[in-house]
Write a protein that holds these residues in place. Structure first.
Motif, PDB file in Angstrom:
ATOM      1  N   GLY A   1       0.803  -1.225   0.000  1.00 29.50           N
ATOM      2  CA  GLY A   1       0.000   0.000   0.000  1.00 29.50           C
ATOM      3  C   GLY A   1       0.834   1.272   0.000  1.00 29.50           C
ATOM      4  N   CYS A   2       0.143   2.406   0.029  1.00 29.91           N
ATOM      5  CA  CYS A   2       0.837   3.692   0.021  1.00 29.91           C
ATOM      6  C   CYS A   2      -0.063   4.761   0.633  1.00 29.91           C
ATOM      7  CB  CYS A   2       1.198   4.076  -1.414  1.00 29.91           C
ATOM      8  SG  CYS A   2       2.038   5.661  -1.506  1.00 29.91           S
ATOM      9  N   ASN A   3       0.515   5.574   1.542  1.00 31.14           N
ATOM     10  CA  ASN A   3      -0.263   6.648   2.177  1.00 31.14           C
ATOM     11  C   ASN A   3      -0.052   7.996   1.509  1.00 31.14           C
ATOM     12  OD1 ASN A   3      -0.964   4.704   3.964  1.00 31.14           O
ATOM     13  ND2 ASN A   3      -0.188   5.724   5.790  1.00 31.14           N
ATOM     14  N   GLU A   4       0.755   8.057   0.448  1.00 29.75           N
ATOM     15  CA  GLU A   4       0.970   9.339  -0.235  1.00 29.75           C
ATOM     16  C   GLU A   4      -0.266   9.666  -1.062  1.00 29.75           C
ATOM     17  OE1 GLU A   4       3.960  11.186   0.236  1.00 29.75           O
ATOM     18  OE2 GLU A   4       3.975   9.654   1.777  1.00 29.75           O
ATOM     19  N   ARG A   5      -0.297  10.884  -1.573  1.00 32.01           N
ATOM     20  CA  ARG A   5      -1.442  11.284  -2.401  1.00 32.01           C
ATOM     21  C   ARG A   5      -0.937  12.026  -3.638  1.00 32.01           C
ATOM     22  NH1 ARG A   5      -3.784   7.911  -0.687  1.00 32.01           N
ATOM     23  NH2 ARG A   5      -5.606   7.782   0.642  1.00 32.01           N
ATOM     24  N   CYS A   6      -0.036  11.408  -4.383  1.00 28.64           N
ATOM     25  CA  CYS A   6       0.439  12.045  -5.611  1.00 28.64           C
ATOM     26  C   CYS A   6      -0.792  12.199  -6.513  1.00 28.64           C
ATOM     27  CB  CYS A   6       1.511  11.202  -6.273  1.00 28.64           C
ATOM     28  SG  CYS A   6       2.906  10.887  -5.168  1.00 28.64           S
ATOM     29  N   THR A   7      -0.951  13.385  -7.092  1.00 27.88           N
ATOM     30  CA  THR A   7      -2.257  13.711  -7.694  1.00 27.88           C
ATOM     31  C   THR A   7      -2.547  12.948  -8.984  1.00 27.88           C
ATOM     32  OG1 THR A   7      -1.199  15.619  -8.705  1.00 27.88           O
ATOM     33  CG2 THR A   7      -2.439  16.016  -6.679  1.00 27.88           C
ATOM     34  N   TYR A   8      -1.537  12.263  -9.537  1.00 32.45           N
ATOM     35  CA  TYR A   8      -1.743  11.514 -10.782  1.00 32.45           C
ATOM     36  C   TYR A   8      -1.931  10.018 -10.514  1.00 32.45           C
ATOM     37  CZ  TYR A   8       3.127  10.671  -9.688  1.00 32.45           C
ATOM     38  OH  TYR A   8       4.262  10.347  -9.017  1.00 32.45           O
ATOM     39  N   CYS A   9      -1.750   9.596  -9.268  1.00 30.71           N
ATOM     40  CA  CYS A   9      -1.491   8.166  -9.029  1.00 30.71           C
ATOM     41  C   CYS A   9      -2.693   7.415  -8.468  1.00 30.71           C
ATOM     42  CB  CYS A   9      -0.307   8.015  -8.085  1.00 30.71           C
ATOM     43  SG  CYS A   9       0.119   6.296  -7.841  1.00 30.71           S
ATOM     44  N   VAL A  10      -2.948   6.264  -9.046  1.00 30.80           N
ATOM     45  CA  VAL A  10      -4.104   5.462  -8.680  1.00 30.80           C
ATOM     46  C   VAL A  10      -3.751   4.449  -7.571  1.00 30.80           C
ATOM     47  CG1 VAL A  10      -3.671   3.667 -10.435  1.00 30.80           C
ATOM     48  CG2 VAL A  10      -6.021   4.222  -9.813  1.00 30.80           C
ATOM     49  N   VAL A  11      -2.457   4.318  -7.285  1.00 25.39           N
ATOM     50  CA  VAL A  11      -2.027   3.254  -6.369  1.00 25.39           C
ATOM     51  C   VAL A  11      -2.695   3.311  -4.986  1.00 25.39           C
ATOM     52  CG1 VAL A  11      -0.020   2.363  -5.085  1.00 25.39           C
ATOM     53  CG2 VAL A  11       0.126   2.683  -7.546  1.00 25.39           C
ATOM     54  N   PRO A  12      -2.702   4.477  -4.303  1.00 27.45           N
ATOM     55  CA  PRO A  12      -3.297   4.455  -2.958  1.00 27.45           C
ATOM     56  C   PRO A  12      -4.751   3.989  -2.964  1.00 27.45           C
ATOM     57  CG  PRO A  12      -2.083   6.483  -3.316  1.00 27.45           C
ATOM     58  CD  PRO A  12      -2.145   5.788  -4.647  1.00 27.45           C
ATOM     59  N   SER A  13      -5.506   4.327  -4.038  1.00 26.02           N
ATOM     60  CA  SER A  13      -6.913   3.910  -4.014  1.00 26.02           C
ATOM     61  C   SER A  13      -7.078   2.431  -4.341  1.00 26.02           C
ATOM     62  CB  SER A  13      -7.767   4.794  -4.925  1.00 26.02           C
ATOM     63  OG  SER A  13      -7.478   4.519  -6.267  1.00 26.02           O
TER      64      SER A  13
ATOM     65  N   GLY B   1       8.401  -2.242  -2.104  1.00 28.14           N
ATOM     66  CA  GLY B   1       7.343  -1.413  -1.518  1.00 28.14           C
ATOM     67  C   GLY B   1       7.008  -0.339  -2.519  1.00 28.14           C
ATOM     68  N   GLN B   2       5.750   0.105  -2.548  1.00 31.24           N
ATOM     69  CA  GLN B   2       5.388   1.200  -3.465  1.00 31.24           C
ATOM     70  C   GLN B   2       6.196   2.433  -3.106  1.00 31.24           C
ATOM     71  OE1 GLN B   2       2.596  -1.113  -5.390  1.00 31.24           O
ATOM     72  NE2 GLN B   2       3.373   0.873  -5.965  1.00 31.24           N
ATOM     73  N   ASN B   3       6.300   2.668  -1.792  1.00 36.27           N
ATOM     74  CA  ASN B   3       7.126   3.752  -1.272  1.00 36.27           C
ATOM     75  C   ASN B   3       7.936   3.104  -0.165  1.00 36.27           C
ATOM     76  OD1 ASN B   3       8.224   5.883   0.089  1.00 36.27           O
ATOM     77  ND2 ASN B   3       6.277   6.774   0.725  1.00 36.27           N
ATOM     78  N   ILE B   4       9.076   2.548  -0.538  1.00 35.75           N
ATOM     79  CA  ILE B   4       9.803   1.677   0.391  1.00 35.75           C
ATOM     80  C   ILE B   4      10.366   2.454   1.577  1.00 35.75           C
ATOM     81  CG2 ILE B   4      12.107   1.719  -0.709  1.00 35.75           C
ATOM     82  CD1 ILE B   4      11.656  -1.533  -0.329  1.00 35.75           C
TER      83      ILE B   4
ATOM     84  N   SER C   1      12.162   3.945  -4.218  1.00 35.26           N
ATOM     85  CA  SER C   1      12.482   4.986  -3.242  1.00 35.26           C
ATOM     86  C   SER C   1      11.688   6.254  -3.523  1.00 35.26           C
ATOM     87  CB  SER C   1      13.974   5.310  -3.314  1.00 35.26           C
ATOM     88  OG  SER C   1      14.724   4.143  -3.070  1.00 35.26           O
ATOM     89  N   HIS C   2      11.456   7.026  -2.479  1.00 38.25           N
ATOM     90  CA  HIS C   2      10.745   8.307  -2.624  1.00 38.25           C
ATOM     91  C   HIS C   2      11.676   9.429  -2.142  1.00 38.25           C
ATOM     92  CE1 HIS C   2       7.835  11.421  -2.579  1.00 38.25           C
ATOM     93  NE2 HIS C   2       6.785  10.619  -2.669  1.00 38.25           N
ATOM     94  N   PRO C   3      11.954  10.401  -3.017  1.00 35.93           N
ATOM     95  CA  PRO C   3      12.913  11.456  -2.635  1.00 35.93           C
ATOM     96  C   PRO C   3      12.497  12.222  -1.378  1.00 35.93           C
ATOM     97  CG  PRO C   3      12.313  11.635  -4.961  1.00 35.93           C
ATOM     98  CD  PRO C   3      11.434  10.578  -4.375  1.00 35.93           C
TER      99      PRO C   3
ATOM    100  N   SER D   1       1.956  17.018  -5.993  1.00 43.63           N
ATOM    101  CA  SER D   1       2.022  16.737  -4.541  1.00 43.63           C
ATOM    102  C   SER D   1       3.131  15.758  -4.196  1.00 43.63           C
ATOM    103  CB  SER D   1       0.696  16.166  -4.015  1.00 43.63           C
ATOM    104  OG  SER D   1      -0.271  17.138  -4.000  1.00 43.63           O
ATOM    105  N   ARG D   2       4.293  15.960  -4.775  1.00 43.96           N
ATOM    106  CA  ARG D   2       5.375  15.018  -4.515  1.00 43.96           C
ATOM    107  C   ARG D   2       6.144  15.342  -3.224  1.00 43.96           C
ATOM    108  NH1 ARG D   2       6.095  10.143  -6.212  1.00 43.96           N
ATOM    109  NH2 ARG D   2       8.328  10.368  -6.525  1.00 43.96           N
ATOM    110  N   GLY D   3       6.068  16.593  -2.776  1.00 39.70           N
ATOM    111  CA  GLY D   3       6.656  16.896  -1.468  1.00 39.70           C
ATOM    112  C   GLY D   3       8.157  17.100  -1.465  1.00 39.70           C
TER     113      GLY D   3
HETATM  114  S1  SF4 Z   1       3.467   7.717  -7.067  1.00 45.97           S
HETATM  115 FE1  SF4 Z   1       4.305   6.298  -5.551  1.00 45.97          FE
HETATM  116  S2  SF4 Z   1       4.380   7.519  -3.672  1.00 45.97           S
HETATM  117 FE2  SF4 Z   1       2.985   8.622  -5.053  1.00 45.97          FE
HETATM  118  S3  SF4 Z   1       0.947   7.846  -4.507  1.00 45.97           S
HETATM  119 FE3  SF4 Z   1       1.719   6.578  -6.214  1.00 45.97          FE
HETATM  120  S4  SF4 Z   1       2.652   4.791  -5.220  1.00 45.97           S
HETATM  121 FE4  SF4 Z   1       2.418   6.372  -3.655  1.00 45.97          FE
END
Ligand code: SF4
Length: 435
Positions: free
Chosen positions: A140-152, A184-187, A228-230, A267-269
């Motif tokens: 899973g992933c708790n980030e909210r990158c505005t383009y990304c479907v992974v968290p949902s 990990g999606q965001n290891i 990895s997430h920067p 929203s990459r932070g």
């Molecule tokens: S791009 Fe990576 S870090 Fe961002 S929401 Fe998607 S899986 Fe998570």
């Protein structure tokens, strides 16, 4: 991540007594493990399903299953679109495959997409490689990158216990595996949901701590990790990679855009300056490290200038490899609703320009291997040339070499071989074994 899920589900099917069919049109059970990261991946699923739905008319005992992220995203809607389906199951349910199939056997049409605490990996994966193994450490992933479907589709972060991870790697070592890739999606988020604070007030169960904890497992020669997430990448992690000999000198750190305005909208932070600083620190401590990344072009509203900022970063950093994509609007993501979407024409043109640069840069970068000796872990026979083996350098370069040495020694998968590189291409190398 998807491949690792597929291997676990294939392992469960094998344990249940299923055998691999010759092809999908003769199988009694067909399971598609799906990806929804971009629209074209999703569309493929529907065309495969169409063929299987037709088969079901003449083969009523056929079990038809859709797993993975499209299943999670569409849920019940998928059953309405393809009523022939027996089971629709999200990625969090992968380890429950046997239970879900038994519900199908009892005559139910099943949808398993509710939020689920992932069961510890009891399933024995049927691994495609006997040398390199994937090991999930966080789902899973708790980030909210505005383009990304992974968290949902993959849900909230769930870290596995260090002990369970170590046990899985020890098992792999016993079975002859030489390399593991922690996934990990965001290891870098690993351990945030696990208890434990050290006396200095620092979190105890970070990715860095895990690397130290699993490093000395006998038999495992190489350790990698992704993605990895920067935003969360730490100096402590870089130092650990420099200190621990089994950690390979390869870092996959997506930067997504070279423009700060776009990064903010994504929203990459982090800023691109912070990203460059990380790369600088890696190259200071580990000069031979290879760096790869993911990039998205034609994000909504991206100007020519902003696109050129991305090209500039690629030139400046000189990546070994970059996975490139044109922005694809995904369901339930904020950016998909923005009015400033770019045309297909712009997407295609920017992607083409980007790919040319990436290829050129990768080739130039590969020239540093010319006539150098690299340690290659043999993975398998080259499917295009049975006289050659293929494997990877520690820096993750795909490398080919003859399976016999000059004194007729036959190399095999799992061998670590010193290879002198004599041919350079953008994304692979060729050489001769020297011992
Ligand atoms: S791009 Fe990576 S870090 Fe961002 S929401 Fe998607 S899986 Fe998570």
């Amino acid at each position: 991540m998807n491949k690792a899920d597929s291997e676990r589900m294939a392992g469960i099917l094998q344990e249940m007594g299923y055998q691999e069919a010759e092809n999908e049109l003769t199988a009694d059970l067909v399971l598609y493990n799906t990806c929804t990261i971009r629209d074209n991946a999703e569309q493929k699923v529907y065309s495969y399903l169409g063929r299987q739905a037709l088969r079901k008319k003449t083969t009523p005992h056929l079990k038809l299953i859709v797993a993975g992220c499209v299943a999670q995203q569409e849920g019940e809607a998928l059953l309405r679109r393809v009523p022939e389906l027996d089971l629709v199951m999200g990625p969090q349910h992968a380890n429950r495959l046997e239970t879900l199939i038994s519900q199908v056997d009892n005559g139910h049409q099943v949808v398993a997409t509710e939020e689920h605490h992932i069961l510890e990996d009891l399933a024995i994966a049927r691994r495609d490689s006997q040398t390199c193994g994937w090991v999930n450490i966080i789902y899973g992933c708790n980030e909210r990158c505005t383009y990304c479907v992974v968290p949902s589709v993959r849900g909230k972060e769930q870290s596995r216990e260090p002990k369970a991870i170590k046990k899985e790697i020890e098992e792999l070592a016993k079975r002859g595996f030489k390399e593991v890739t922690l996934l990990g999606q965001n290891i870098d988020a690993y351990g945030r949901d696990l208890p434990g604070i050290s006396s200095s007030g620092r979190r105890k169960n970070t990715l860095t701590d895990l690397l130290y904890y699993i490093h000395d497992i006998n038999g495992i020669e190489r350790i990698r990790f992704a993605t990895s997430h920067p935003r969360y990448f730490t100096n402590r992690l870089i130092e650990a990679c420099a200190n621990l000999p089994k950690i390979c000198e390869h870092f996959h750190i997506p930067f997504q855009s070279g423009d700060n305005e776009i990064l903010k909208k994504m929203s990459r932070g982090y800023t691109i300056e912070k990203y460059k600083k990380i790369i600088y620190q890696i190259r200071t401590l580990i000069p031979e490290a290879s760096i790869s990344a993911d990039v998205i072009v034609a994000f909504p509203g991206e100007t020519k200038k902003q696109f050129h900022n991305t090209l500039q970063v690629i030139k400046e950093i000189e990546f070994d490899q970059v996975n490139t994509a044109a922005y694809s609007p995904r369901p339930n993501t904020p950016a998909a609703l923005w009015p400033n979407q770019l045309s297909e024409e712009v997407k295609v043109e920017r992607l083409r320009e980007l790919n040319l640069l990436v290829e050129e840069t990768a080739k130039r970068r590969n020239f540093r291997y010319k006539n150098k000796i690299q340690e290659v872990l043999v993975e398998k026979i080259n499917p295009k040339d049975p006289n050659q083996l293929m494997g990877r350098t520690r820096t993750n370069r795909l490398t080919f070499f003859p399976k016999y040495s000059s004194d007729n020694h036959l190399y095999k998968p799992g061998d670590l071989v010193k290879v002198r590189i004599n041919q350079i291409r953008s994304f692979s190398l060729t050489g001769l074994p020297i011992e």
